[in-house]
Design a protein around this motif. Sequence first.
Motif, PDB file in Angstrom:
ATOM      1  N   VAL A  81      -5.508   9.280 -11.257  1.00 29.02           N
ATOM      2  CA  VAL A  81      -4.572   8.729 -12.242  1.00 29.02           C
ATOM      3  C   VAL A  81      -3.994   7.430 -11.687  1.00 29.02           C
ATOM      4  CG1 VAL A  81      -2.449   9.136 -13.555  1.00 29.02           C
ATOM      5  CG2 VAL A  81      -3.992  11.051 -13.046  1.00 29.02           C
ATOM      6  N   VAL A  82      -4.104   6.353 -12.468  1.00 31.68           N
ATOM      7  CA  VAL A  82      -3.608   5.047 -12.021  1.00 31.68           C
ATOM      8  C   VAL A  82      -2.334   4.695 -12.783  1.00 31.68           C
ATOM      9  CG1 VAL A  82      -4.107   2.580 -11.813  1.00 31.68           C
ATOM     10  CG2 VAL A  82      -5.912   4.254 -11.443  1.00 31.68           C
ATOM     11  N   ILE A  83      -1.319   4.277 -12.044  1.00 34.16           N
ATOM     12  CA  ILE A  83      -0.051   3.849 -12.645  1.00 34.16           C
ATOM     13  C   ILE A  83       0.308   2.459 -12.119  1.00 34.16           C
ATOM     14  CG2 ILE A  83       0.747   6.232 -12.874  1.00 34.16           C
ATOM     15  CD1 ILE A  83       2.614   5.731 -10.475  1.00 34.16           C
ATOM     16  N   PRO A  84       1.173   1.715 -12.825  1.00 34.78           N
ATOM     17  CA  PRO A  84       1.597   0.396 -12.332  1.00 34.78           C
ATOM     18  C   PRO A  84       2.313   0.501 -10.989  1.00 34.78           C
ATOM     19  CG  PRO A  84       2.150   0.644 -14.655  1.00 34.78           C
ATOM     20  CD  PRO A  84       1.741   2.005 -14.156  1.00 34.78           C
ATOM     21  N   ASN A  85       2.159  -0.526 -10.155  1.00 39.07           N
ATOM     22  CA  ASN A  85       2.749  -0.468  -8.807  1.00 39.07           C
ATOM     23  C   ASN A  85       4.138  -1.075  -8.719  1.00 39.07           C
ATOM     24  OD1 ASN A  85       2.231  -3.207  -8.927  1.00 39.07           O
ATOM     25  ND2 ASN A  85       0.915  -3.283  -7.115  1.00 39.07           N
ATOM     26  N   ASP A  86       4.686  -1.606  -9.833  1.00 43.71           N
ATOM     27  CA  ASP A  86       6.067  -2.084  -9.778  1.00 43.71           C
ATOM     28  C   ASP A  86       6.994  -0.910 -10.072  1.00 43.71           C
ATOM     29  OD1 ASP A  86       7.078  -2.447 -12.857  1.00 43.71           O
ATOM     30  OD2 ASP A  86       4.937  -2.897 -12.692  1.00 43.71           O
ATOM     31  N   ALA A  87       8.170  -0.966  -9.496  1.00 45.52           N
ATOM     32  CA  ALA A  87       9.069   0.195  -9.504  1.00 45.52           C
ATOM     33  C   ALA A  87       9.404   0.728 -10.893  1.00 45.52           C
ATOM     34  CB  ALA A  87      10.361  -0.158  -8.765  1.00 45.52           C
ATOM     35  N   THR A  88       9.729  -0.163 -11.814  1.00 44.41           N
ATOM     36  CA  THR A  88      10.179   0.325 -13.114  1.00 44.41           C
ATOM     37  C   THR A  88       9.038   0.835 -13.979  1.00 44.41           C
ATOM     38  OG1 THR A  88      10.223  -1.977 -13.856  1.00 44.41           O
ATOM     39  CG2 THR A  88      12.307  -0.998 -13.249  1.00 44.41           C
ATOM     40  N   ASN A  89       7.924   0.119 -14.017  1.00 40.23           N
ATOM     41  CA  ASN A  89       6.812   0.586 -14.848  1.00 40.23           C
ATOM     42  C   ASN A  89       6.120   1.790 -14.223  1.00 40.23           C
ATOM     43  OD1 ASN A  89       6.683  -1.116 -17.277  1.00 40.23           O
ATOM     44  ND2 ASN A  89       6.455  -2.777 -15.814  1.00 40.23           N
ATOM     45  N   GLY A  90       6.129   1.871 -12.899  1.00 36.71           N
ATOM     46  CA  GLY A  90       5.588   3.052 -12.239  1.00 36.71           C
ATOM     47  C   GLY A  90       6.413   4.275 -12.581  1.00 36.71           C
TER      48      GLY A  90
ATOM     49  N   ILE B 227      -4.923  -2.918 -14.301  1.00 35.82           N
ATOM     50  CA  ILE B 227      -5.263  -1.523 -14.614  1.00 35.82           C
ATOM     51  C   ILE B 227      -6.339  -1.382 -15.702  1.00 35.82           C
ATOM     52  CG2 ILE B 227      -4.352   0.671 -15.471  1.00 35.82           C
ATOM     53  CD1 ILE B 227      -1.825   0.164 -13.872  1.00 35.82           C
ATOM     54  N   PRO B 228      -6.298  -2.170 -16.810  1.00 40.15           N
ATOM     55  CA  PRO B 228      -7.362  -2.006 -17.808  1.00 40.15           C
ATOM     56  C   PRO B 228      -8.765  -2.222 -17.236  1.00 40.15           C
ATOM     57  CG  PRO B 228      -5.554  -3.257 -18.733  1.00 40.15           C
ATOM     58  CD  PRO B 228      -5.276  -3.118 -17.267  1.00 40.15           C
ATOM     59  N   ARG B 229      -8.874  -3.051 -16.205  1.00 37.33           N
ATOM     60  CA  ARG B 229     -10.198  -3.348 -15.638  1.00 37.33           C
ATOM     61  C   ARG B 229     -10.806  -2.147 -14.919  1.00 37.33           C
ATOM     62  NH1 ARG B 229      -8.139  -8.656 -12.495  1.00 37.33           N
ATOM     63  NH2 ARG B 229      -6.892  -9.503 -14.204  1.00 37.33           N
ATOM     64  N   VAL B 230      -9.981  -1.204 -14.484  1.00 32.79           N
ATOM     65  CA  VAL B 230     -10.513  -0.041 -13.753  1.00 32.79           C
ATOM     66  C   VAL B 230     -10.548   1.206 -14.629  1.00 32.79           C
ATOM     67  CG1 VAL B 230      -9.671  -0.988 -11.571  1.00 32.79           C
ATOM     68  CG2 VAL B 230      -8.271   0.683 -12.801  1.00 32.79           C
ATOM     69  N   LEU B 231     -10.285   1.056 -15.915  1.00 25.45           N
ATOM     70  CA  LEU B 231     -10.203   2.219 -16.804  1.00 25.45           C
ATOM     71  C   LEU B 231     -11.461   3.087 -16.740  1.00 25.45           C
ATOM     72  CD1 LEU B 231      -8.723   3.817 -18.990  1.00 25.45           C
ATOM     73  CD2 LEU B 231      -9.627   2.222 -20.694  1.00 25.45           C
ATOM     74  N   THR B 232     -12.628   2.458 -16.695  1.00 23.61           N
ATOM     75  CA  THR B 232     -13.878   3.231 -16.682  1.00 23.61           C
ATOM     76  C   THR B 232     -14.163   3.870 -15.325  1.00 23.61           C
ATOM     77  OG1 THR B 232     -15.160   1.249 -16.133  1.00 23.61           O
ATOM     78  CG2 THR B 232     -14.920   1.791 -18.466  1.00 23.61           C
ATOM     79  N   GLN B 233     -13.405   3.465 -14.311  1.00 22.34           N
ATOM     80  CA  GLN B 233     -13.653   3.971 -12.955  1.00 22.34           C
ATOM     81  C   GLN B 233     -12.711   5.118 -12.568  1.00 22.34           C
ATOM     82  OE1 GLN B 233     -13.514   0.525 -10.288  1.00 22.34           O
ATOM     83  NE2 GLN B 233     -14.092  -0.761 -12.031  1.00 22.34           N
ATOM     84  N   VAL B 234     -11.733   5.396 -13.415  1.00 24.42           N
ATOM     85  CA  VAL B 234     -10.747   6.435 -13.110  1.00 24.42           C
ATOM     86  C   VAL B 234     -10.685   7.439 -14.263  1.00 24.42           C
ATOM     87  CG1 VAL B 234      -9.411   4.829 -11.697  1.00 24.42           C
ATOM     88  CG2 VAL B 234      -8.812   5.149 -14.116  1.00 24.42           C
TER      89      VAL B 234
ATOM     90  N   LYS C 145     -12.984   8.760 -20.417  1.00 23.96           N
ATOM     91  CA  LYS C 145     -13.788   9.961 -20.166  1.00 23.96           C
ATOM     92  C   LYS C 145     -13.310  11.185 -20.932  1.00 23.96           C
ATOM     93  CE  LYS C 145     -14.646   8.379 -15.421  1.00 23.96           C
ATOM     94  NZ  LYS C 145     -14.462   8.690 -13.982  1.00 23.96           N
ATOM     95  N   TYR C 146     -12.015  11.240 -21.240  1.00 24.00           N
ATOM     96  CA  TYR C 146     -11.448  12.446 -21.843  1.00 24.00           C
ATOM     97  C   TYR C 146     -10.650  12.104 -23.097  1.00 24.00           C
ATOM     98  CZ  TYR C 146     -12.714  13.935 -17.179  1.00 24.00           C
ATOM     99  OH  TYR C 146     -13.414  14.165 -16.030  1.00 24.00           O
TER     100      TYR C 146
END
Length: 256
Positions: free
Chosen positions: A120-129, A174-181, A107-108
């Motif tokens: 804003v979506v981030i990974p849910n594992d500790a290190t990548n988050g 996460i790539p699957r929700v890119l257009t939704q966030v 979108k931006y």
Amino acid sequence: MKKLLAVVAAVAAFSAQAETLTVAATPVPHAEILEFVKPALAKEGVDLKVKVFTDYIQPNVQVAEKRLDANFFQHQPYLDEFNKAKNTHLVSVAGVHLEPLGAYSSKYKKLDELPSTATVVIPNDATNGGRALLLLDKSGVIKLKDNTNILSTVKDITENSKNFKFRELEAATIPRVLTQVDLALINTNYALEAKLSPEKDALVIEGSDSPYVNILVTREDNKDAEAVKKLVAALHTPEVKKFIEEKYKGAVKPAF
């Protein structure tokens, strides 16, 4: 005829002596890199079997349980956290490449265009988050309590002037929700699978100073196995370096 029989016998003997090495990997670029070194390993008497996974859990679990010999998908901070959480004793035997993590939006075009209360979506594992939050801190989007803590969480955000709403999802999804966030922090392997170009599409991306080199991992009792040593040697050749540079055009960078 005798020569033909001799050749057949030699091939059969080689096949019988070839050692099978089964390695778990995520599809891009890990499995592709392993497939590239298969022919070289075959000449060394190693029959490399690549088992593809799309998650970050089972590759470690199955190596720890001796169902697989090694895996290739993660960086050292993730492995350290996994070992601690699961009481496993997996070890790194080689650093291969770096995949810079990036922030993407459908979108931006710039981070400063993000509106108040953007999702804003981030990974849910500790290190990548934590890695994602550090990138956002470095980019001035938020401020963290400690911008050197690789295990920072959303709770460690001390300044969020636009009141962004953070969601945490499994990295692969996460790539699957890119257009939704509004903004998504995506690991390069999953960005490439989604046909995103980290160099062109990321609004911001980690620099070459990132500590998140992707590593080949195995068990302590397997780290000195001859087949594993041959795989490490095969992954550290000029040919592999050239393959990574030419195929991924900067989205993946050799680390040797």
